[in-house]
Design a protein around this motif. Structure first.
Motif, PDB file in Angstrom:
ATOM      1  N   ALA A  19       0.817  -1.218   0.000  1.00 35.68           N
ATOM      2  CA  ALA A  19       0.000   0.000   0.000  1.00 35.68           C
ATOM      3  C   ALA A  19       0.848   1.264   0.000  1.00 35.68           C
ATOM      4  O   ALA A  19       0.470   2.279  -0.597  1.00 35.68           O
ATOM      5  CB  ALA A  19      -0.935   0.002   1.215  1.00 35.68           C
ATOM      6  N   LYS A  20       2.008   1.231   0.625  1.00 37.99           N
ATOM      7  CA  LYS A  20       2.842   2.426   0.753  1.00 37.99           C
ATOM      8  C   LYS A  20       3.315   2.940  -0.609  1.00 37.99           C
ATOM      9  O   LYS A  20       3.441   4.146  -0.812  1.00 37.99           O
ATOM     10  CB  LYS A  20       4.049   2.127   1.648  1.00 37.99           C
ATOM     11  CG  LYS A  20       4.791   3.351   2.093  1.00 37.99           C
ATOM     12  CD  LYS A  20       3.997   4.120   3.122  1.00 37.99           C
ATOM     13  CE  LYS A  20       4.853   5.167   3.781  1.00 37.99           C
ATOM     14  NZ  LYS A  20       4.144   5.899   4.806  1.00 37.99           N
ATOM     15  N   PHE A  23       0.475   4.859  -1.901  1.00 42.51           N
ATOM     16  CA  PHE A  23       0.328   6.063  -1.084  1.00 42.51           C
ATOM     17  C   PHE A  23       1.345   7.126  -1.494  1.00 42.51           C
ATOM     18  O   PHE A  23       1.010   8.296  -1.639  1.00 42.51           O
ATOM     19  CB  PHE A  23       0.489   5.721   0.402  1.00 42.51           C
ATOM     20  CG  PHE A  23       0.462   6.930   1.284  1.00 42.51           C
ATOM     21  CD1 PHE A  23      -0.743   7.540   1.612  1.00 42.51           C
ATOM     22  CD2 PHE A  23       1.640   7.477   1.774  1.00 42.51           C
ATOM     23  CE1 PHE A  23      -0.775   8.675   2.420  1.00 42.51           C
ATOM     24  CE2 PHE A  23       1.619   8.612   2.582  1.00 42.51           C
ATOM     25  CZ  PHE A  23       0.409   9.199   2.899  1.00 42.51           C
ATOM     26  N   SER A  45      -4.595   2.092  -2.806  1.00 46.81           N
ATOM     27  CA  SER A  45      -3.831   1.947  -1.576  1.00 46.81           C
ATOM     28  C   SER A  45      -4.735   1.569  -0.409  1.00 46.81           C
ATOM     29  O   SER A  45      -4.415   0.691   0.392  1.00 46.81           O
ATOM     30  CB  SER A  45      -3.087   3.254  -1.270  1.00 46.81           C
ATOM     31  OG  SER A  45      -2.293   3.133  -0.127  1.00 46.81           O
ATOM     32  N   LEU A  46      -5.891   2.204  -0.350  1.00 45.47           N
ATOM     33  CA  LEU A  46      -6.840   1.926   0.724  1.00 45.47           C
ATOM     34  C   LEU A  46      -7.456   0.534   0.590  1.00 45.47           C
ATOM     35  O   LEU A  46      -7.778  -0.105   1.586  1.00 45.47           O
ATOM     36  CB  LEU A  46      -7.928   3.001   0.757  1.00 45.47           C
ATOM     37  CG  LEU A  46      -8.738   3.101   2.040  1.00 45.47           C
ATOM     38  CD1 LEU A  46      -7.844   3.442   3.221  1.00 45.47           C
ATOM     39  CD2 LEU A  46      -9.836   4.131   1.887  1.00 45.47           C
ATOM     40  N   GLU A  49      -4.814  -1.588   2.241  1.00 49.95           N
ATOM     41  CA  GLU A  49      -4.675  -1.318   3.679  1.00 49.95           C
ATOM     42  C   GLU A  49      -5.862  -0.487   4.168  1.00 49.95           C
ATOM     43  O   GLU A  49      -5.747   0.718   4.410  1.00 49.95           O
ATOM     44  CB  GLU A  49      -3.357  -0.584   3.924  1.00 49.95           C
ATOM     45  CG  GLU A  49      -2.880  -0.686   5.348  1.00 49.95           C
ATOM     46  CD  GLU A  49      -1.471  -0.121   5.493  1.00 49.95           C
ATOM     47  OE1 GLU A  49      -1.290   0.694   6.416  1.00 49.95           O
ATOM     48  OE2 GLU A  49      -0.591  -0.488   4.709  1.00 49.95           O
ATOM     49  N   LYS A  51      -7.528   0.024   6.856  1.00 48.99           N
ATOM     50  CA  LYS A  51      -7.621   0.684   8.162  1.00 48.99           C
ATOM     51  C   LYS A  51      -6.626   1.823   8.333  1.00 48.99           C
ATOM     52  O   LYS A  51      -6.529   2.397   9.410  1.00 48.99           O
ATOM     53  CB  LYS A  51      -7.452  -0.343   9.274  1.00 48.99           C
ATOM     54  CG  LYS A  51      -8.585  -1.349   9.279  1.00 48.99           C
ATOM     55  CD  LYS A  51      -8.506  -2.304  10.413  1.00 48.99           C
ATOM     56  CE  LYS A  51      -9.655  -3.293  10.257  1.00 48.99           C
ATOM     57  NZ  LYS A  51     -10.092  -3.873  11.456  1.00 48.99           N
ATOM     58  N   SER A  52      -5.924   2.177   7.274  1.00 49.27           N
ATOM     59  CA  SER A  52      -4.904   3.215   7.381  1.00 49.27           C
ATOM     60  C   SER A  52      -5.528   4.603   7.462  1.00 49.27           C
ATOM     61  O   SER A  52      -6.174   5.076   6.529  1.00 49.27           O
ATOM     62  CB  SER A  52      -3.957   3.163   6.181  1.00 49.27           C
ATOM     63  OG  SER A  52      -3.116   4.295   6.170  1.00 49.27           O
ATOM     64  N   LYS A  53      -5.298   5.263   8.585  1.00 45.84           N
ATOM     65  CA  LYS A  53      -5.785   6.638   8.745  1.00 45.84           C
ATOM     66  C   LYS A  53      -4.998   7.591   7.843  1.00 45.84           C
ATOM     67  O   LYS A  53      -5.544   8.554   7.325  1.00 45.84           O
ATOM     68  CB  LYS A  53      -5.677   7.072  10.204  1.00 45.84           C
ATOM     69  CG  LYS A  53      -6.643   6.331  11.102  1.00 45.84           C
ATOM     70  CD  LYS A  53      -6.551   6.843  12.515  1.00 45.84           C
ATOM     71  CE  LYS A  53      -7.350   5.979  13.449  1.00 45.84           C
ATOM     72  NZ  LYS A  53      -8.698   6.394  13.648  1.00 45.84           N
ATOM     73  N   GLU A  54      -3.719   7.310   7.646  1.00 50.85           N
ATOM     74  CA  GLU A  54      -2.867   8.154   6.807  1.00 50.85           C
ATOM     75  C   GLU A  54      -3.393   8.176   5.359  1.00 50.85           C
ATOM     76  O   GLU A  54      -3.516   9.236   4.756  1.00 50.85           O
ATOM     77  CB  GLU A  54      -1.432   7.610   6.843  1.00 50.85           C
ATOM     78  CG  GLU A  54      -0.422   8.447   6.120  1.00 50.85           C
ATOM     79  CD  GLU A  54       0.982   7.863   6.241  1.00 50.85           C
ATOM     80  OE1 GLU A  54       1.910   8.671   6.346  1.00 50.85           O
ATOM     81  OE2 GLU A  54       1.148   6.627   6.212  1.00 50.85           O
ATOM     82  N   ILE A  55      -3.736   7.016   4.844  1.00 48.68           N
ATOM     83  CA  ILE A  55      -4.245   6.930   3.472  1.00 48.68           C
ATOM     84  C   ILE A  55      -5.618   7.578   3.378  1.00 48.68           C
ATOM     85  O   ILE A  55      -5.879   8.377   2.474  1.00 48.68           O
ATOM     86  CB  ILE A  55      -4.307   5.461   2.995  1.00 48.68           C
ATOM     87  CG1 ILE A  55      -2.907   4.843   2.968  1.00 48.68           C
ATOM     88  CG2 ILE A  55      -4.955   5.375   1.614  1.00 48.68           C
ATOM     89  CD1 ILE A  55      -2.901   3.329   2.804  1.00 48.68           C
ATOM     90  N   SER A  56      -6.504   7.249   4.296  1.00 51.85           N
ATOM     91  CA  SER A  56      -7.864   7.799   4.228  1.00 51.85           C
ATOM     92  C   SER A  56      -7.863   9.315   4.384  1.00 51.85           C
ATOM     93  O   SER A  56      -8.644  10.018   3.738  1.00 51.85           O
ATOM     94  CB  SER A  56      -8.784   7.136   5.256  1.00 51.85           C
ATOM     95  OG  SER A  56      -8.327   7.347   6.563  1.00 51.85           O
TER      96      SER A  56
END
Length: 124
Positions: A19-20, A23, A45-46, A49, A51-56
């Protein structure tokens, strides 16, 4: 910024389930104000992953900024101006409104729209 996109593309090619990589590409596209591409890559990316707050957060920011810029384009066109892809304005700019440059400070959570719908689908 273009180097960042190329580097992210290499990372995606080497490890498409990371995912990174998506991202990082999305982050570079946001910096270039290439909203549609950024939203597409950040959505991928989401998916990887969810549950990633950074991506969302970045996805919400890109969606919000795209909507704001599209609204600004419509307002400027009504004034006889045209906002071109690099953010410059063509026409009589005496009544133009400036669009703020993108920031790297992150998005504002809780903003409605497409990003929230996409995020909601993955977080369930």
């Amino acid at each position: 910024e273009v180097k960042a996109i190329k580097d992210a593309d290499q990372a995606i090619a080497l490890k498409p389930d990371w995912a990174k990589g998506y991202f990082r590409k999305g982050n570079a596209l946001v910096a270039l104000r290439r909203w549609d591409e950024a939203i597409e890559v950040l959505t991928k990316s989401l998916e990887i992953e969810p549950k990633s707050k950074e991506i969302s957060t970045l996805l919400r920011e890109a969606t919000r900024k795209r909507a704001a810029e599209n609204g600004e384009k419509k307002r400027e066109e009504r004034k006889g101006l045209k906002l071109v892809s690099d953010g410059s304005v063509v026409g009589d700019t005496s009544k133009a409104t400036m669009i703020p440059a993108p920031s790297n400070a992150g998005g504002s959570g809780g903003v409605g729209g497409v990003a929230d719908e996409v995020i909601a689908n993955f977080v369930k």
